[in-house]
Design a protein around this motif. Structure first.
Motif, PDB file in Angstrom:
ATOM      1  N   PRO A 135       0.841  -1.204   0.000  1.00 44.17           N
ATOM      2  CA  PRO A 135       0.000   0.000   0.000  1.00 44.17           C
ATOM      3  C   PRO A 135       0.874   1.250   0.000  1.00 44.17           C
ATOM      4  CG  PRO A 135      -0.693  -1.549   1.705  1.00 44.17           C
ATOM      5  CD  PRO A 135       0.644  -2.021   1.211  1.00 44.17           C
ATOM      6  N   PRO A 136       0.602   2.223  -0.866  1.00 43.19           N
ATOM      7  CA  PRO A 136       1.428   3.426  -0.903  1.00 43.19           C
ATOM      8  C   PRO A 136       1.118   4.362   0.255  1.00 43.19           C
ATOM      9  CG  PRO A 136      -0.387   3.656  -2.429  1.00 43.19           C
ATOM     10  CD  PRO A 136      -0.471   2.245  -1.878  1.00 43.19           C
ATOM     11  N   SER A 137       2.128   5.016   0.767  1.00 39.26           N
ATOM     12  CA  SER A 137       1.911   6.048   1.778  1.00 39.26           C
ATOM     13  C   SER A 137       1.462   7.327   1.093  1.00 39.26           C
ATOM     14  CB  SER A 137       3.205   6.302   2.560  1.00 39.26           C
ATOM     15  OG  SER A 137       4.171   6.897   1.708  1.00 39.26           O
ATOM     16  N   ASP A 138       1.014   8.301   1.875  1.00 36.94           N
ATOM     17  CA  ASP A 138       0.640   9.590   1.300  1.00 36.94           C
ATOM     18  C   ASP A 138       1.820  10.210   0.555  1.00 36.94           C
ATOM     19  OD1 ASP A 138      -1.722   9.121   2.561  1.00 36.94           O
ATOM     20  OD2 ASP A 138      -1.604  10.825   3.943  1.00 36.94           O
ATOM     21  N   THR A 139       3.000  10.091   1.151  1.00 39.89           N
ATOM     22  CA  THR A 139       4.205  10.642   0.517  1.00 39.89           C
ATOM     23  C   THR A 139       4.519   9.933  -0.794  1.00 39.89           C
ATOM     24  OG1 THR A 139       5.130  11.255   2.675  1.00 39.89           O
ATOM     25  CG2 THR A 139       6.670  11.101   0.829  1.00 39.89           C
ATOM     26  N   ASP A 140       4.328   8.597  -0.813  1.00 38.66           N
ATOM     27  CA  ASP A 140       4.554   7.833  -2.039  1.00 38.66           C
ATOM     28  C   ASP A 140       3.659   8.352  -3.164  1.00 38.66           C
ATOM     29  OD1 ASP A 140       6.416   6.202  -0.802  1.00 38.66           O
ATOM     30  OD2 ASP A 140       4.956   4.614  -0.343  1.00 38.66           O
ATOM     31  N   VAL A 141       2.382   8.549  -2.849  1.00 36.28           N
ATOM     32  CA  VAL A 141       1.427   9.006  -3.860  1.00 36.28           C
ATOM     33  C   VAL A 141       1.810  10.394  -4.365  1.00 36.28           C
ATOM     34  CG1 VAL A 141      -0.973   9.658  -4.277  1.00 36.28           C
ATOM     35  CG2 VAL A 141      -0.462   7.597  -2.949  1.00 36.28           C
ATOM     36  N   GLN A 142       2.171  11.266  -3.425  1.00 36.40           N
ATOM     37  CA  GLN A 142       2.548  12.624  -3.801  1.00 36.40           C
ATOM     38  C   GLN A 142       3.762  12.610  -4.734  1.00 36.40           C
ATOM     39  OE1 GLN A 142       0.711  15.415  -2.457  1.00 36.40           O
ATOM     40  NE2 GLN A 142       1.713  16.397  -4.214  1.00 36.40           N
ATOM     41  N   GLN A 143       4.788  11.837  -4.382  1.00 33.07           N
ATOM     42  CA  GLN A 143       5.992  11.747  -5.219  1.00 33.07           C
ATOM     43  C   GLN A 143       5.661  11.147  -6.581  1.00 33.07           C
ATOM     44  OE1 GLN A 143       8.579   9.754  -2.017  1.00 33.07           O
ATOM     45  NE2 GLN A 143      10.071  10.960  -3.158  1.00 33.07           N
ATOM     46  N   TRP A 144       4.849  10.116  -6.574  1.00 31.70           N
ATOM     47  CA  TRP A 144       4.468   9.428  -7.813  1.00 31.70           C
ATOM     48  C   TRP A 144       3.811  10.407  -8.781  1.00 31.70           C
ATOM     49  CZ3 TRP A 144       3.945   3.708  -8.142  1.00 31.70           C
ATOM     50  CH2 TRP A 144       3.376   3.271  -9.346  1.00 31.70           C
ATOM     51  N   CYS A 145       2.809  11.126  -8.273  1.00 26.71           N
ATOM     52  CA  CYS A 145       2.064  12.041  -9.138  1.00 26.71           C
ATOM     53  C   CYS A 145       2.934  13.195  -9.633  1.00 26.71           C
ATOM     54  CB  CYS A 145       0.831  12.569  -8.409  1.00 26.71           C
ATOM     55  SG  CYS A 145      -0.435  11.305  -8.106  1.00 26.71           S
ATOM     56  N   GLU A 146       3.757  13.726  -8.766  1.00 33.50           N
ATOM     57  CA  GLU A 146       4.621  14.833  -9.163  1.00 33.50           C
ATOM     58  C   GLU A 146       5.648  14.385 -10.202  1.00 33.50           C
ATOM     59  OE1 GLU A 146       6.257  16.390  -5.575  1.00 33.50           O
ATOM     60  OE2 GLU A 146       4.406  17.439  -4.995  1.00 33.50           O
ATOM     61  N   ALA A 147       6.163  13.149 -10.045  1.00 32.58           N
ATOM     62  CA  ALA A 147       7.124  12.619 -11.017  1.00 32.58           C
ATOM     63  C   ALA A 147       6.490  12.411 -12.378  1.00 32.58           C
ATOM     64  CB  ALA A 147       7.718  11.304 -10.508  1.00 32.58           C
TER      65      ALA A 147
END
Length: 284
Positions: A54-66
């Protein structure tokens, strides 16, 4: 997360994973390219997209920004949190103690018109006395190594039980006979608890059935404790977590199980006899 076979939880997590994959594909990035941009091991992208991690909030944020899709991060994070909330480990729910957990459930009980529950190990929370609840919550606090705020948690549990006397609610509860025999607290606390059950049985909004040891050949095996709230959601209590089910098919399955368990129970005078015998057994 321990493997609990709930399609609601699995489906929600897979939906988040699929959405993140779409974000990556829209950005025309390969998995290893996304991992490199985020500074991750290359296998992390695969684990997230296959719903293994499961992705963390930070993972999702980094993913989308990348992926130049930062505007989608908030929606994906919200979906991820919803999926996560379906399976809540007790250590998270109880990290500040037990009082807040008890208080947080009061609104759900207040808006529920029909509550059906099955208890296989301990007396249902709505029917507990302060002494019984105190003994039980103390054990839970110790086992899960949570801050010990038992007196406050007991007070909150008793406040929740006031709903038994509010108009517009019905409570249909089932307990295994073993619940009557499994001692929580000292002899007096258990005797008072059983006596309280006799009183609760007389409440007009309450139907309490006891599934006796001598029930005919069982059509249902003993299950984990669960509560059904207005055919809308089910709370299942595991040793490690509370699982919330909202998928109609899963809710319907627990309703079916409840209906079959109900056929095994005795009510009224027969149920009172079993409670009375359990009280008498305390002095033996």
């Amino acid at each position: 997360m321990p493997n609990y076979q709930s399609s609601s939880v699995e489906t929600a997590r897979k939906a988040v994973a699929a959405r993140l994959r779409e974000v990556r594909l829209d950005a025309r990035l390969k998995g290893h390219e996304l991992a490199e941009r985020c500074g991750w091991h290359k296998s992390k992208v695969s684990r997230i997209e296959n719903a293994r991690t499961p992705p963390s909030d930070t993972d999702v944020q980094q993913w989308c920004e990348a992926c130049d899709a930062g505007d989608q991060a908030a929606d994906v994070i919200a979906a991820s949190r919803t999926a996560d909330s379906m399976y809540l480990e007790w250590k998270r729910l109880q990290r500040t103690g037990l009082r807040r957990l008890q208080e947080s459930r009061i609104p759900l009980y207040e808006r529920t018109k029909l509550l059906r529950g099955y208890a296989s190990h301990v007396v249902p929370g709505l029917f507990q006395t302060p002494a019984y609840a105190s003994a039980l919550l103390s054990v839970i606090s110790r086992f899960h190594s949570t801050p010990n705020d038992t007196p406050e948690a007991v007070a909150a549990r008793m406040a929740r039980a006031r709903v038994l006397h509010d108009a517009g609610h019905r409570f249909t509860m089932l307990v295994e006979e073993s619940v009557l025999r499994h001692r929580i607290g000292d002899t007096k606390a258990m005797a008072d608890q059983l006596g309280h059950l006799l009183s609760v049985m007389s409440l007009p909004a309450v139907s309490l059935g006891v599934i006796p040891f001598t029930a005919r050949e069982r059509s249902m095996w003993t299950l984990e404790s669960f509560n059904i709230f207005d055919d809308q959601r089910v709370h299942v209590e595991l040793l490690t977590a509370q699982v919330t089910l909202t998928a109609p098919g899963e809710v319907a399955m627990y309703v079916q199980a409840f209906m079959e368990l109900r056929e095994l129970a005795v009510y009224g005078a027969k149920a009172r006899v079993l409670v009375t015998e359990a009280i008498q057994a305390l002095s033996q």
